[in-house]
Design an enzyme around this catalytic site. Structure first.
Site, PDB file in Angstrom:
ATOM      1  N   HIS A   1      -4.601  12.111   4.271  1.00 32.15           N
ATOM      2  CA  HIS A   1      -5.553  11.718   6.067  1.00 32.15           C
ATOM      3  C   HIS A   1      -4.279  12.071   6.545  1.00 32.15           C
ATOM      4  CE1 HIS A   1      -3.351   8.365   5.554  1.00 32.15           C
ATOM      5  NE2 HIS A   1      -3.379   7.540   7.153  1.00 32.15           N
TER       6      HIS A   1
ATOM      7  N   HIS B   1     -11.925  25.656  -5.772  1.00 28.59           N
ATOM      8  CA  HIS B   1     -10.599  25.041  -5.388  1.00 28.59           C
ATOM      9  C   HIS B   1      -9.496  24.069  -6.302  1.00 28.59           C
ATOM     10  CE1 HIS B   1     -12.407  26.067  -1.431  1.00 28.59           C
ATOM     11  NE2 HIS B   1     -11.234  25.894  -0.734  1.00 28.59           N
TER      12      HIS B   1
ATOM     13  N   TYR C   1       3.699  17.013 -15.106  1.00 28.27           N
ATOM     14  CA  TYR C   1       5.652  16.817 -15.123  1.00 28.27           C
ATOM     15  C   TYR C   1       5.667  17.444 -16.828  1.00 28.27           C
ATOM     16  CZ  TYR C   1       5.728  12.816 -11.447  1.00 28.27           C
ATOM     17  OH  TYR C   1       5.970  12.402 -10.724  1.00 28.27           O
TER      18      TYR C   1
ATOM     19  N   CYS D   1      14.202  12.775 -10.403  1.00 33.60           N
ATOM     20  CA  CYS D   1      12.685  12.983 -10.411  1.00 33.60           C
ATOM     21  C   CYS D   1      12.170  14.686 -10.958  1.00 33.60           C
ATOM     22  CB  CYS D   1      12.265  13.176  -8.963  1.00 33.60           C
ATOM     23  SG  CYS D   1      10.382  13.485  -9.086  1.00 33.60           S
TER      24      CYS D   1
ATOM     25  N   ARG E   1       9.976   7.204  -5.278  1.00 35.38           N
ATOM     26  CA  ARG E   1       8.958   8.245  -5.558  1.00 35.38           C
ATOM     27  C   ARG E   1       7.370   6.987  -6.318  1.00 35.38           C
ATOM     28  NH1 ARG E   1       4.663  10.692  -5.793  1.00 35.38           N
ATOM     29  NH2 ARG E   1       4.813  12.285  -6.980  1.00 35.38           N
TER      30      ARG E   1
HETATM   31  N1  LIG Z   1       4.391   2.751 -11.936  1.00 34.69           N
HETATM   32  C1  LIG Z   1       5.026   3.085 -11.502  1.00 34.69           C
HETATM   33  N2  LIG Z   1       6.471   3.976 -11.998  1.00 34.69           N
HETATM   34  C2  LIG Z   1       6.677   5.257 -11.598  1.00 34.69           C
HETATM   35  C3  LIG Z   1       5.949   6.000 -10.642  1.00 34.69           C
HETATM   36  C4  LIG Z   1       5.508   5.464 -10.055  1.00 34.69           C
HETATM   37  O1  LIG Z   1       4.263   5.905  -9.077  1.00 34.69           O
HETATM   38  N3  LIG Z   1       4.513   4.342 -10.867  1.00 34.69           N
HETATM   39  N4  LIG Z   1       7.174   6.964 -10.837  1.00 34.69           N
HETATM   40  C5  LIG Z   1       7.530   7.286 -11.354  1.00 34.69           C
HETATM   41  C6  LIG Z   1       8.396   9.073 -11.019  1.00 34.69           C
HETATM   42  S1  LIG Z   1       7.442  10.476 -10.626  1.00 34.69           S
HETATM   43  C7  LIG Z   1       9.564   8.651 -10.710  1.00 34.69           C
HETATM   44  S2  LIG Z   1      10.783   9.678  -9.964  1.00 34.69           S
HETATM   45  C8  LIG Z   1      10.928   7.549 -10.802  1.00 34.69           C
HETATM   46  C9  LIG Z   1      11.101   7.275  -9.640  1.00 34.69           C
HETATM   47  O2  LIG Z   1      11.858   5.520  -9.612  1.00 34.69           O
HETATM   48  P1  LIG Z   1      12.153   4.667  -7.566  1.00 34.69           P
HETATM   49  O3  LIG Z   1      11.489   5.239  -7.130  1.00 34.69           O
HETATM   50  O4  LIG Z   1      12.755   4.021  -8.814  1.00 34.69           O
HETATM   51  O5  LIG Z   1      13.588   5.724  -7.255  1.00 34.69           O
HETATM   52  O6  LIG Z   1       9.407   6.422 -11.256  1.00 34.69           O
HETATM   53  C10 LIG Z   1       9.058   6.412 -12.319  1.00 34.69           C
HETATM   54  N5  LIG Z   1       7.620   5.392 -12.575  1.00 34.69           N
HETATM   55 MO   LIG Z   2       9.657  11.738 -10.393  1.00 31.91          MO
END
Ligand SMILES: Nc1nc2c(c(=O)[nH]1)N[C@H]1C(S)=C(S)[C@@H](COP(=O)(O)O)O[C@H]1N2
Ligand SMILES: [Mo]
Length: 552
Positions: free
Chosen positions: A143, A119, A401, A264, A217
């Site tokens: 979960h 996996h 990413y 994103c 996100r």
């Molecule tokens: N500390 C932190 N920063 C983060 C994230 C997170 O999960 N934790 N997610 C990132 C991602 S993948 C995205 S696309 C953006 C989303 O910002 P928003 O939730 O303000 O739209 O925050 C970014 N910064």
């Molecule tokens: Mo993202």
């Protein structure tokens, strides 16, 4: 009957405990890593980790499965007659390949040694080696996922001592219990962690997205940060000197407001998935939004701290956040140093969104805004900045990413060979009507609306739309666009088009609508998702194509 030792219960509760009290702990020590080193229980937990893959991959592995079914059958993890009974203490001895790897879920004991090889990404379950998977699964919101339980149940070897199971459940705390309340207009792609986007038709009603409609996100629980206690630490790697700033210190510095779109990397993944499944949340076209951000330019903060004079060897600015995963690692990302120190880069340490303090979901009290750059680098709940020779070592910078060829699968993906996504490519989407809608034809024309945006500060110079599958094209009207020039054009463009439908469309009763945008570098979008499909479903910027029925 064995009684469970307090120490063991604590050990098992560590990730949950650490997360839920994270803000106070972190702020009192101001350095997550130092804190971690001092914490013998975390170290112990670290030893239970086998393999280097990180938590995010497990989350995405199960994200994908989650779509299958979300009902939990009563049989998972329940007592099964005729199986041997084990105490937590006994289970805890099975935490290496040699001793075989056991985990527990509720009253079930499982030997998962043979699960992992078959996996990809599943090796994250090893975080729970010798203990319960629950604290981890609750953290990643996997979960209540029947598919996962079905897999696990195949590895069942026994029952957990009833008393141990009860004590454990009583000690479990939901790490998401202090997440903020969300507006019901946001449609969740996952609830824990919270990930959600608004209906696309509402999104394009406003050039500046109201906070209620701004997609969220989150990879982890939202940290609870007391702004009074907030400290931002800044460090040059290898140098003794570090600087610590309070929110007030930041607010005293000259402030700046920019308007910038954040998108994103997984925006529009739901279209790419139609080619072949990918690992990731099933985002529609609304994992993007535009806001005004007020804060202090990062370059001024560095300058003010006397940290603008450094060796050329420093190439990256790393950001560490206050949200932590089950292993105690912070969310983190980095950007190239030129972007951070160039005045024209407009990187901000923002404390306001649309003129009000940042909402908790969007990074309260301070987040980084890296305009033109993928959402993942716009680090929320910023705790620490490190000027470094290297990129951030976080999972999200190193093993997520990143883009791959359509021919690359998980087995042969080499993340070290692919650069981390920074500037996003040009994209556009139709937000109104939706695929499959039935719409009015007025004077032989149909009305469509959407957005277009390009990374790297490029401006949208044209949006082309077609209602006959690409045979004839029309130039859309620009409804809203800000006046800044490339390469500092950070906002999206909202467009609409009133396009004629041909006789054939009218007689067959439907129209094949598509859109593509062109940016100020004259880059445009690829024609289809087949050619840009990739394992993580990122960078999904092909033509947006929908089919609508025409009202007769
Ligand atoms: N500390 C932190 N920063 C983060 C994230 C997170 O999960 N934790 N997610 C990132 C991602 S993948 C995205 S696309 C953006 C989303 O910002 P928003 O939730 O303000 O739209 O925050 C970014 N910064
Ligand atoms: Mo993202």
């Amino acid at each position: 009957m064995h009684t469970i030792s307090r120490r063991l219960v604590q050990k098992i509760s560590v990730p949950i405990f650490r997360t839920s009290t994270h803000a106070t702990k972190l702020i009192s020590t101001q350095n997550q890593h130092r804190y971690e080193d001092k914490d013998p229980e975390t170290k112990l937990f670290g030893k239970l980790l086998i393999g280097a893959a990180s938590a995010g991959l497990l989350a995405t592995y199960f994200d994908e499965k989650k779509k299958v079914d979300c009902k939990v059958a009563q049989t998972s993890g329940t007592f099964k007659d005729g199986l041997p009974e084990y105490t937590i203490e006994e289970v805890s001895k099975h935490n290496t390949q040699e001793s075989r790897i056991w985990v527990t879920y509720k009253e079930g004991v499982y030997d998962i040694t043979d699960f992992v090889p078959g996996h990809p990404g599943g090796d994250q379950i090893l975080m729970a080696a010798g203990s319960s998977v629950e604290p981890f699964w609750v953290l990643y919101g996997i979960h209540e996922n029947q598919h996962v339980y079905d897999i696990l149940e195949k590895y069942r070897i026994g029952n957990l001592d009833k008393h141990d199971a009860q004590t454990f459940t009583q000690n479990m705390e939901d790490p998401y219990s202090s997440d903020p309340k969300r507006h019901p207009v946001l449609k969740p792609a996952s609830v824990k962690p919270f990930n959600a986007e608004p209906p696309p038709s509402l999104l394009v009603e406003n050039f500046i997205t109201p906070k209620e409609l701004f997609y969220v996100r989150n990879h982890l629980p939202v940290p609870n940060i007391d702004a009074e206690q907030y400290k931002l630490e800044i460090e040059i790697e290898g140098a003794k000197k570090t600087v610590s700033l309070s929110l007030d210190d930041l607010k005293k510095m000259p402030k700046k407001t920019i308007t910038a779109t954040i998108m994103c990397a997984g925006n529009r993944r739901s279209e790419m998935v139609k080619v072949k499944t990918v690992k990731g949340l099933n985002w529609g076209p609304a994992a993007v939004a535009n806001a005004t951000w007020t804060g202090v330019p990062l370059r001024d903060v560095l300058k003010n701290a006397g940290l603008d004079q450094f060796d050329d060897k420093y190439k990256h600015v790393q950001f560490e956040a206050e949200d932590v995963d089950a292993t105690g690692k912070n969310y983190g990302a980095s950007i190239p140093i030129w972007k951070a120190i160039d005045e024209r880069g407009d990187v901000l340490l923002a404390y306001e969104m649309n003129g009000a303090p940042l909402p908790r979901d969007h990074g309260y009290p301070v987040r980084v805004i890296v305009p033109g750059v993928v959402g993942a680098r716009n680090v929320k709940w910023l705790a620490k900045i490190v000027i470094s020779e290297h990129e951030s070592t976080s999972h999200w910078q190193q093993n997520d990413y990143k883009g791959f060829s359509p021919c690359t699968d998980w087995e042969d993906a080499d993340f070290t060979k692919s650069p981390a996504i920074q500037e996003l490519p040009v994209t556009s989407a139709i937000c109104k009507p939706y695929d499959g809608d039935t719409i009015d034809v007025v004077d032989g024309k149909i009305l469509i609306k959407g957005y277009a945006w390009s990374g790297g500060g490029q401006k949208i110079v044209r949006v082309d739309v077609s209602a006959d599958g690409g045979k004839t094209w029309h130039v859309a009207n620009v409804d809203a666009q800000d006046s800044s020039e490339p390469p500092r054009h950070w906002s999206w463009t909202l467009w609409s088009a009133n396009i004629p439908v041909d006789n054939k469309s009218k007689t067959v009763g439907f129209a094949d609508i598509m859109v593509k945008a062109v940016d100020s570098c004259y880059n445009t979008q690829p024609e289809n998702f087949e050619h840009i499909w990739n394992i993580r479903g990122v960078l999904g910027n092909a033509y947006h194509k929908i089919k609508v029925n025409l009202k007769q």
